[in-house]
Design a protein around this motif. Structure first.
Motif, PDB file in Angstrom:
ATOM      1  N   HIS A  76      45.912  18.371  17.533  1.00 53.76           N
ATOM      2  CA  HIS A  76      46.251  17.295  17.248  1.00 53.76           C
ATOM      3  C   HIS A  76      46.511  16.408  18.699  1.00 53.76           C
ATOM      4  O   HIS A  76      46.140  15.552  18.977  1.00 53.76           O
ATOM      5  N   GLU A  77      46.823  17.455  19.606  1.00 52.45           N
ATOM      6  CA  GLU A  77      46.962  16.844  21.138  1.00 52.45           C
ATOM      7  C   GLU A  77      45.484  16.662  21.638  1.00 52.45           C
ATOM      8  O   GLU A  77      45.180  15.355  22.140  1.00 52.45           O
ATOM      9  N   ALA A  78      44.484  17.243  21.288  1.00 49.30           N
ATOM     10  CA  ALA A  78      43.232  16.937  21.693  1.00 49.30           C
ATOM     11  C   ALA A  78      42.605  15.775  21.035  1.00 49.30           C
ATOM     12  O   ALA A  78      41.867  14.984  21.619  1.00 49.30           O
ATOM     13  N   GLU A  79      43.083  15.774  19.699  1.00 50.34           N
ATOM     14  CA  GLU A  79      42.505  14.563  18.945  1.00 50.34           C
ATOM     15  C   GLU A  79      43.147  13.140  19.575  1.00 50.34           C
ATOM     16  O   GLU A  79      42.373  12.340  19.563  1.00 50.34           O
ATOM     17  N   SER A  80      44.241  13.325  19.958  1.00 50.71           N
ATOM     18  CA  SER A  80      44.795  12.114  20.436  1.00 50.71           C
ATOM     19  C   SER A  80      44.347  11.762  21.859  1.00 50.71           C
ATOM     20  O   SER A  80      44.131  10.713  22.285  1.00 50.71           O
ATOM     21  N   GLN A  81      43.843  12.710  22.746  1.00 43.30           N
ATOM     22  CA  GLN A  81      43.309  12.689  23.812  1.00 43.30           C
ATOM     23  C   GLN A  81      41.858  11.975  23.685  1.00 43.30           C
ATOM     24  O   GLN A  81      41.417  10.994  24.415  1.00 43.30           O
ATOM     25  N   LEU A  82      41.170  12.343  22.700  1.00 42.17           N
ATOM     26  CA  LEU A  82      39.803  11.963  22.374  1.00 42.17           C
ATOM     27  C   LEU A  82      39.773  10.362  22.048  1.00 42.17           C
ATOM     28  O   LEU A  82      38.947   9.698  22.309  1.00 42.17           O
ATOM     29  N   LEU A  83      40.875   9.819  21.364  1.00 45.19           N
ATOM     30  CA  LEU A  83      41.109   8.400  21.023  1.00 45.19           C
ATOM     31  C   LEU A  83      41.161   7.576  22.270  1.00 45.19           C
ATOM     32  O   LEU A  83      40.557   6.573  22.175  1.00 45.19           O
ATOM     33  N   ARG A  84      41.516   8.239  23.283  1.00 41.55           N
ATOM     34  CA  ARG A  84      41.715   7.453  24.740  1.00 41.55           C
ATOM     35  C   ARG A  84      40.229   7.218  25.326  1.00 41.55           C
ATOM     36  O   ARG A  84      40.203   6.222  26.028  1.00 41.55           O
ATOM     37  N   LEU A  85      39.108   8.024  24.728  1.00 42.81           N
ATOM     38  CA  LEU A  85      37.922   8.194  25.591  1.00 42.81           C
ATOM     39  C   LEU A  85      36.967   7.443  24.729  1.00 42.81           C
ATOM     40  O   LEU A  85      35.882   7.222  25.301  1.00 42.81           O
ATOM     41  N   GLU A  86      37.119   7.220  23.359  1.00 48.35           N
ATOM     42  CA  GLU A  86      36.015   6.698  22.546  1.00 48.35           C
ATOM     43  C   GLU A  86      35.965   5.187  22.838  1.00 48.35           C
ATOM     44  O   GLU A  86      36.842   4.316  23.216  1.00 48.35           O
TER      45      GLU A  86
ATOM     46  N   HIS B 279      40.147  24.785   7.353  1.00 48.55           N
ATOM     47  CA  HIS B 279      40.379  23.386   7.696  1.00 48.55           C
ATOM     48  C   HIS B 279      40.612  23.070   9.295  1.00 48.55           C
ATOM     49  O   HIS B 279      39.812  22.127   9.705  1.00 48.55           O
ATOM     50  N   LEU B 280      41.338  24.138   9.907  1.00 53.88           N
ATOM     51  CA  LEU B 280      41.272  24.005  11.304  1.00 53.88           C
ATOM     52  C   LEU B 280      40.169  24.083  11.930  1.00 53.88           C
ATOM     53  O   LEU B 280      39.738  23.428  13.025  1.00 53.88           O
ATOM     54  N   GLN B 281      39.342  25.120  11.448  1.00 56.33           N
ATOM     55  CA  GLN B 281      38.034  25.191  11.925  1.00 56.33           C
ATOM     56  C   GLN B 281      36.978  24.093  11.989  1.00 56.33           C
ATOM     57  O   GLN B 281      36.350  23.664  12.622  1.00 56.33           O
ATOM     58  N   ALA B 282      37.265  23.298  10.837  1.00 60.75           N
ATOM     59  CA  ALA B 282      36.415  22.265  10.635  1.00 60.75           C
ATOM     60  C   ALA B 282      36.774  20.964  11.400  1.00 60.75           C
ATOM     61  O   ALA B 282      35.904  20.292  11.873  1.00 60.75           O
ATOM     62  N   ARG B 283      38.097  20.892  11.644  1.00 55.33           N
ATOM     63  CA  ARG B 283      38.455  19.897  12.339  1.00 55.33           C
ATOM     64  C   ARG B 283      37.984  20.161  13.934  1.00 55.33           C
ATOM     65  O   ARG B 283      37.991  19.202  14.643  1.00 55.33           O
ATOM     66  N   ILE B 284      38.036  21.512  14.454  1.00 55.79           N
ATOM     67  CA  ILE B 284      37.640  21.805  15.686  1.00 55.79           C
ATOM     68  C   ILE B 284      36.131  21.269  15.911  1.00 55.79           C
ATOM     69  O   ILE B 284      35.737  20.855  16.862  1.00 55.79           O
ATOM     70  N   HIS B 285      35.378  21.665  14.621  1.00 55.88           N
ATOM     71  CA  HIS B 285      33.862  21.147  15.009  1.00 55.88           C
ATOM     72  C   HIS B 285      33.919  19.639  15.265  1.00 55.88           C
ATOM     73  O   HIS B 285      33.030  19.221  15.908  1.00 55.88           O
ATOM     74  N   ASP B 286      34.549  19.088  14.446  1.00 52.18           N
ATOM     75  CA  ASP B 286      34.659  17.696  14.274  1.00 52.18           C
ATOM     76  C   ASP B 286      34.990  16.946  15.648  1.00 52.18           C
ATOM     77  O   ASP B 286      34.150  16.293  16.307  1.00 52.18           O
ATOM     78  N   CYS B 287      36.150  17.702  16.437  1.00 52.17           N
ATOM     79  CA  CYS B 287      36.553  17.211  17.711  1.00 52.17           C
ATOM     80  C   CYS B 287      35.279  17.833  18.744  1.00 52.17           C
ATOM     81  O   CYS B 287      35.160  16.769  19.812  1.00 52.17           O
ATOM     82  N   ARG B 288      34.484  18.758  18.520  1.00 56.62           N
ATOM     83  CA  ARG B 288      33.457  18.982  19.423  1.00 56.62           C
ATOM     84  C   ARG B 288      32.345  17.906  19.429  1.00 56.62           C
ATOM     85  O   ARG B 288      31.817  17.745  20.453  1.00 56.62           O
ATOM     86  N   ALA B 289      31.964  17.404  18.268  1.00 53.91           N
ATOM     87  CA  ALA B 289      30.810  16.628  18.159  1.00 53.91           C
ATOM     88  C   ALA B 289      31.619  15.266  18.798  1.00 53.91           C
ATOM     89  O   ALA B 289      30.708  14.587  19.471  1.00 53.91           O
ATOM     90  N   ARG B 290      32.819  15.045  18.517  1.00 55.10           N
ATOM     91  CA  ARG B 290      33.284  13.507  19.068  1.00 55.10           C
ATOM     92  C   ARG B 290      33.180  13.896  20.688  1.00 55.10           C
ATOM     93  O   ARG B 290      32.994  12.814  21.383  1.00 55.10           O
ATOM     94  N   THR B 291      33.601  15.094  21.203  1.00 52.53           N
ATOM     95  CA  THR B 291      33.646  15.191  22.575  1.00 52.53           C
ATOM     96  C   THR B 291      32.206  15.071  23.188  1.00 52.53           C
ATOM     97  O   THR B 291      31.695  14.579  24.322  1.00 52.53           O
ATOM     98  N   ALA B 292      31.082  15.616  22.263  1.00 48.20           N
ATOM     99  CA  ALA B 292      29.541  15.333  22.847  1.00 48.20           C
ATOM    100  C   ALA B 292      29.186  13.850  22.916  1.00 48.20           C
ATOM    101  O   ALA B 292      28.530  13.531  23.635  1.00 48.20           O
ATOM    102  N   VAL B 293      29.704  13.107  22.242  1.00 48.95           N
ATOM    103  CA  VAL B 293      29.555  11.864  21.951  1.00 48.95           C
ATOM    104  C   VAL B 293      30.014  11.008  23.298  1.00 48.95           C
ATOM    105  O   VAL B 293      29.406  10.199  23.969  1.00 48.95           O
ATOM    106  N   CYS B 294      31.352  11.538  23.488  1.00 47.20           N
ATOM    107  CA  CYS B 294      32.229  10.888  24.641  1.00 47.20           C
ATOM    108  C   CYS B 294      31.473  11.297  26.020  1.00 47.20           C
ATOM    109  O   CYS B 294      31.385  10.509  26.703  1.00 47.20           O
ATOM    110  N   ALA B 295      30.972  12.740  26.117  1.00 49.32           N
ATOM    111  CA  ALA B 295      30.418  13.007  27.116  1.00 49.32           C
ATOM    112  C   ALA B 295      29.047  12.312  27.565  1.00 49.32           C
ATOM    113  O   ALA B 295      28.520  12.224  28.521  1.00 49.32           O
TER     114      ALA B 295
END
Length: 340
Positions: free
Chosen positions: A107-117, A39-55
């Motif tokens: 969870h800290e990384a996901e919180s930071q992504l919410l500030r960038l989306e 489950h952790l690995q799936a959430r990491i992949h989801d965060c990477r996809a969100r990071t690519a969109v923010c980039a």
């Protein structure tokens, strides 16, 4: 066959304890941790996809986006937070102690992504979180859903509230899993210590067969409970039950011998002849199996034995110089005077 196992069964006890030690190790490093790790690995992949969109948007090249990327890279790097599930090591490469800090970092990384989306993505996430909290049975979560609905028209307030609610839910999730991991680590420690006690008792005392049957009873107890209740049992109970059953078997035989002693005479001659002094007899083995199967039987018998300690202590010889009973007065003589 029974006499052979009692006489030459030391290797069987060592083999059973060694195999169970391997089972405990695989359980702690794979069966418990692997689902949560995937489950952790799936959430990491989801965060990477969100990071690519923010980039690809206005946040391209920002320091915050780079910090999130570095944090996700640490999660995938061996030895940093949690090492990866290596193909050659199968399910034994996931320690429980590494998963809790890994989830905190995620969870800290996901919180930071919410500030960038962007605003549209934030609106979708607010709506999804509000629906999830509204369907929850917890009144506190329903209150959070109502608060999210109250700020649905203000994008800035909605983003701030989404970040705050997300951090609160992540904190609750981390604390719950850390408590669960701690209980599982305690159960694993008790299981390893209990295995050492089983080996020590089996080597010093002639109760190897009763230990094995007690362990069998301890394994059957949660097995039958799961089959009858049709619900999953706790990992701690599943791991500890065979070890506790093995230790309860010789202890129960000793309690039976105590209660069947002629000075107490609570259980009778049958239990006196088939208990601690004769562990290889069929009745003794059946008693050991019952004690391993039922922890309630062991506790009730222990309470019964404790209740008999006071009467035995009361029948002890009195100390010197203190009469055990008050001296009865002498009967009166013919003239009404007491006889000397």
């Amino acid at each position: 066959m029974t006499e052979y196992l009692v006489r030459e069964g030391r290797w069987a006890l060592w083999l059973v304890c060694g195999c169970y030690l391997v089972v405990v190790y695989i359980t702690s490093r794979g069966l418990i941790a692997a689902p949560r790790y995937r489950h952790l690995q799936a959430r990491i992949h989801d965060c990477r996809a969100r990071t690519a969109v923010c980039a690809a948007g206005p946040a391209q090249g920002s320091a915050a986006l780079q910090a999130v990327t570095d944090r996700l890279d640490r999660l995938d790097r061996n030895g940093q937070v949690v090492w990866r599930l290596l193909p050659r090591r199968w399910v034994v490469a996931i320690p429980l102690s590494k998963l809790a800090p890994a989830w905190r970092v995620l969870h800290e990384a996901e919180s930071q992504l919410l500030r960038l989306e962007g605003p549209e993505e934030i609106a979708v996430r607010v709506r999804a979180l509000r629906l999830r909290l509204a369907s929850d049975h917890d009144p506190a979560h329903r209150a959070l859903a109502a608060e999210l609905a109250a700020h649905s028209g203000d994008p800035a307030a909605g983003r701030t509230l989404l970040i705050a609610v997300g951090e609160q839910l992540a904190r609750e999730e981390d604390e719950a899993f850390e408590r669960e991991y701690e209980l599982q680590r305690i159960a694993l420690w008790l299981a390893l210590t209990g295995l050492g006690a089983v080996l020590l008792i089996g080597l010093v005392l002639d109760h190897r067969l009763s230990l094995l049957l007690g362990g069998l009873g301890g394994f059957l107890s949660p097995l039958i409970g799961v089959m009858r209740a049709q619900r999953p049992a706790s990992w701690g109970v599943l791991v500890l039950a065979p070890v506790g059953g093995a230790l309860a078997a010789p202890g129960g035989l000793l309690l039976v011998r105590m209660l069947a002693d002629p000075e107490l005479n609570l259980l009778g001659q049958v239990f006196l002849d088939n208990s601690w002094g004769a562990p290889a007899r069929p009745i003794s083995l059946a008693i050991a199996l019952l004690f391993g199967f039922s922890g309630t039987l062991f506790s009730r018998l222990a309470l019964a034995a404790t209740g008999q300690l006071m009467p035995v202590a009361g029948r002890a010889a009195p100390r010197t110089g203190i009469p055990s009973q008050a001296q009865a007065p002498a009967p009166p003589g013919p003239g009404g005077q007491p006889v000397a």
